[in-house]
Scaffold this motif. Structure first.
Motif, short mmCIF file in Angstrom:
data_model
loop_
_atom_site.label_atom_id
_atom_site.label_comp_id
_atom_site.label_asym_id
_atom_site.label_seq_id
_atom_site.Cartn_x
_atom_site.Cartn_y
_atom_site.Cartn_z
N CYS A 263 0.80 -1.12 -0.01
CA CYS A 263 -0.11 0.02 -0.05
C CYS A 263 0.82 1.28 -0.13
O CYS A 263 0.55 2.26 -0.59
CB CYS A 263 -0.78 0.10 1.01
SG CYS A 263 -2.61 0.36 0.87
N GLY A 264 1.95 1.33 0.75
CA GLY A 264 2.89 2.44 0.74
C GLY A 264 3.33 2.51 -0.63
O GLY A 264 3.67 4.02 -1.04
N ILE A 265 3.81 1.56 -1.15
CA ILE A 265 4.41 1.61 -2.67
C ILE A 265 3.49 2.36 -3.58
O ILE A 265 3.88 2.97 -4.34
CB ILE A 265 4.90 0.18 -3.20
CG1 ILE A 265 5.88 -0.32 -2.36
CG2 ILE A 265 5.45 0.19 -4.58
CD1 ILE A 265 6.48 -1.56 -2.71
N ALA A 266 2.27 1.93 -3.42
CA ALA A 266 0.93 2.30 -4.33
C ALA A 266 1.17 3.82 -4.07
O ALA A 266 0.74 4.83 -5.07
CB ALA A 266 -0.20 1.67 -4.09
N GLY A 267 1.21 4.21 -2.73
CA GLY A 267 1.09 5.83 -2.37
C GLY A 267 2.35 6.51 -3.05
O GLY A 267 2.23 7.53 -3.54
N ALA A 268 3.55 6.03 -3.02
CA ALA A 268 4.75 6.37 -3.43
C ALA A 268 4.32 6.45 -5.00
O ALA A 268 4.95 7.62 -5.67
CB ALA A 268 5.75 5.54 -3.12
N LEU A 269 3.89 5.79 -5.73
CA LEU A 269 3.88 5.78 -7.42
C LEU A 269 2.57 6.98 -7.54
O LEU A 269 2.64 7.37 -8.54
CB LEU A 269 3.41 4.36 -7.77
CG LEU A 269 4.51 3.38 -7.58
CD1 LEU A 269 3.85 1.90 -8.19
CD2 LEU A 269 5.72 3.78 -8.70
N TYR A 270 1.76 7.06 -6.75
CA TYR A 270 0.53 7.70 -6.85
C TYR A 270 0.89 9.38 -6.83
O TYR A 270 0.52 10.29 -7.65
CB TYR A 270 -0.39 7.63 -5.65
CG TYR A 270 -1.68 8.62 -5.62
CD1 TYR A 270 -2.84 8.36 -6.27
CD2 TYR A 270 -1.58 9.54 -4.59
CE1 TYR A 270 -3.95 9.27 -6.09
CE2 TYR A 270 -2.71 10.53 -4.67
CZ TYR A 270 -3.85 10.23 -5.30
OH TYR A 270 -4.74 11.31 -4.91
N VAL A 271 1.83 9.87 -5.76
CA VAL A 271 2.06 11.24 -5.41
C VAL A 271 2.88 11.96 -6.69
O VAL A 271 2.58 12.97 -6.80
CB VAL A 271 2.81 11.39 -4.28
CG1 VAL A 271 4.31 10.86 -4.19
CG2 VAL A 271 2.74 12.82 -3.74
N PRO A 272 3.81 11.49 -7.36
CA PRO A 272 4.36 12.16 -8.42
C PRO A 272 3.51 12.42 -9.58
O PRO A 272 3.66 13.17 -10.49
CB PRO A 272 5.69 11.51 -9.05
CG PRO A 272 5.21 10.16 -8.63
CD PRO A 272 4.46 10.19 -7.22
N GLN A 273 2.63 11.22 -9.89
CA GLN A 273 1.70 11.40 -11.07
C GLN A 273 0.36 12.18 -10.79
O GLN A 273 -0.01 12.94 -11.68
CB GLN A 273 1.30 9.92 -11.27
CG GLN A 273 2.48 9.18 -11.58
CD GLN A 273 2.22 7.78 -12.01
OE1 GLN A 273 2.02 7.40 -13.24
NE2 GLN A 273 1.96 6.73 -11.00
N VAL A 274 -0.13 12.23 -9.47
CA VAL A 274 -1.21 13.23 -9.43
C VAL A 274 -0.78 14.54 -8.98
O VAL A 274 -1.34 15.56 -9.33
CB VAL A 274 -2.13 12.58 -8.13
CG1 VAL A 274 -3.21 13.43 -7.86
CG2 VAL A 274 -2.59 11.17 -8.54
N GLY A 275 0.27 14.68 -8.39
CA GLY A 275 1.07 15.89 -8.13
C GLY A 275 0.58 16.55 -6.80
O GLY A 275 0.82 17.81 -6.51
#
Length: 360
Positions: A263-275
């Motif tokens: 879940c943490g990895i999913a969040g890490a991938l999420y933040v640079p793409q959503v901004g």
């Protein structure tokens, strides 16, 4: 576990993965207005849904296969996002509004230096280690005391929801050093590359796709192994498992911690793409939505949560644009209908139709 996965499922996975991998290529190769061009909006929203799918699959490991209903996985998702966000904020450098070495929110709050826990966060790989360690350590400590105390069922769900709510309130405070209500945003670079450049977006998208597929195969290997059979025994009859000599504590703790890390990895991938990342990602409502994704797609299937994440969030994108005031009602109705008439989710319903077709 013969159904994990059938030949049609493997064919579907391969075809959809190839189509997904093709989208950023079409985005880069063909100019806007061309019939084969894929817009940046489509790339962004599919990437975001893949992050949600990874989080939903992580939840399915503990809920669908181990019988542990968590209503707090949003905190692990957000902590991974914040860990990566710290690096992205440091990478802004002096390009912020105040042209300071400190992030704009720290300058605004009259901070003079970084707090100690921001040390080394200008190093990418250190922050990637935090992405894994922070959710993992929190999950291990929380899970150890909860499982050792034999807290289960609705009581466990309540304390996980209390945990994520407590973290949300903590991160809303300005003096914690994480941007308060606004969180982290206005990112400029990642590893020296412009974060808004089409090439960077394509690399982030493909990285998300690869990690989602790798996590799917890892989870499949786990649930089909002897460990997976023990986890399902925990779900079906924990007391009987203890009677034959197994200690469920460490099995539950392992899968709980692994789920938090994914879940943490999913969040890490999420933040640079959503901004952006802010404390609202830790809201109990977000964790409940993860449960809905898994339920709609079909829990205990791995593929079901991925389908559910895309389906529910696709509906959410349409509803919030067409009928913004009705989305929560639609989400509640969807969950009720699934609970009453589709307890095995979309995959279960598709399986029933396939069996009827074979019988006919």
């Amino acid at each position: 576990m013969r159904h994990l996965f059938s030949r049609p499922a493997w064919a579907g996975i391969i075809i959809l993965a190839l189509i997904a991998a093709l989208l950023p290529v079409l985005h880069l190769l063909f100019p806007a207005g061309h019939a084969l061009h894929v817009s940046a909006y489509v790339i962004g929203i599919v990437a975001k849904f893949m992050c949600y799918a990874l989080a939903a699959m992580a939840l399915d490991l503990v809920w669908g296969y181990t019988g542990i209903l968590s209503l707090g996985h949003g905190v692990f998702f957000a902590l991974g996002a914040y860990a990566h966000g710290m690096y992205l904020m440091r990478a802004i450098g002096r390009d912020g509004v105040y042209q300071s070495d400190l992030p704009d929110f720290m300058v605004f709050l009259d901070w003079k230096t970084y707090p100690w826990y921001w040390s080394l966060t200008d190093h990418f790989w250190y922050c990637m280690a935090l992405v894994v360690l922070v959710p993992g350590v929190l999950a291990f400590i929380f899970g150890y005391f909860a499982f050792r105390s034999r807290i289960k069922g609705v009581y466990f769900s309540i304390i996980t929801q209390a945990m994520t709510f407590a973290f949300m309130l903590l991160f809303f405070r300005n003096n914690t050093g994480f941007g308060g209500n606004n969180g982290f945003t206005d990112f400029k670079r990642i590893l020296g590359f412009s974060i808004t450049a089409p090439g960077t977006k394509a690399v982030l998208y493909l990285t998300t796709l690869v990690i989602l597929l790798a996590a799917l195969f890892l989870c499949r290997w786990i649930v089909q192994s002897k460990l997976g059979r023990v986890l399902q025994a925990v779900r079906d009859s924990e007391s009987r498992l203890m009677f034959i000599g197994y200690d469920p504590l460490w099995f539950k703790l392992f899968i709980w911690t692994l789920s938090a890390v994914l879940c943490g990895i999913a969040g890490a991938l999420y933040v640079p793409q959503v901004g952006i990342i802010n404390p609202s990602e830790m809201s109990p409502g977000n964790s409940i939505e993860m449960v809905i994704w898994a339920a709609v797609g079909g829990r205990g299937t791995l593929l079901g949560p991925i389908i559910g994440a895309f389906t529910v969030n696709g509906l959410k994108s349409w509803f919030t644009a067409a009928f913004p005031d009705l989305w929560l009602y639609a989400l509640g109705l969807l969950f009720i209908l699934v609970t009453l008439f589709m307890q095995q989710g979309i995959l279960g319903l598709a399986g029933k139709f396939r069996k009827r077709g074979e019988a006919a």
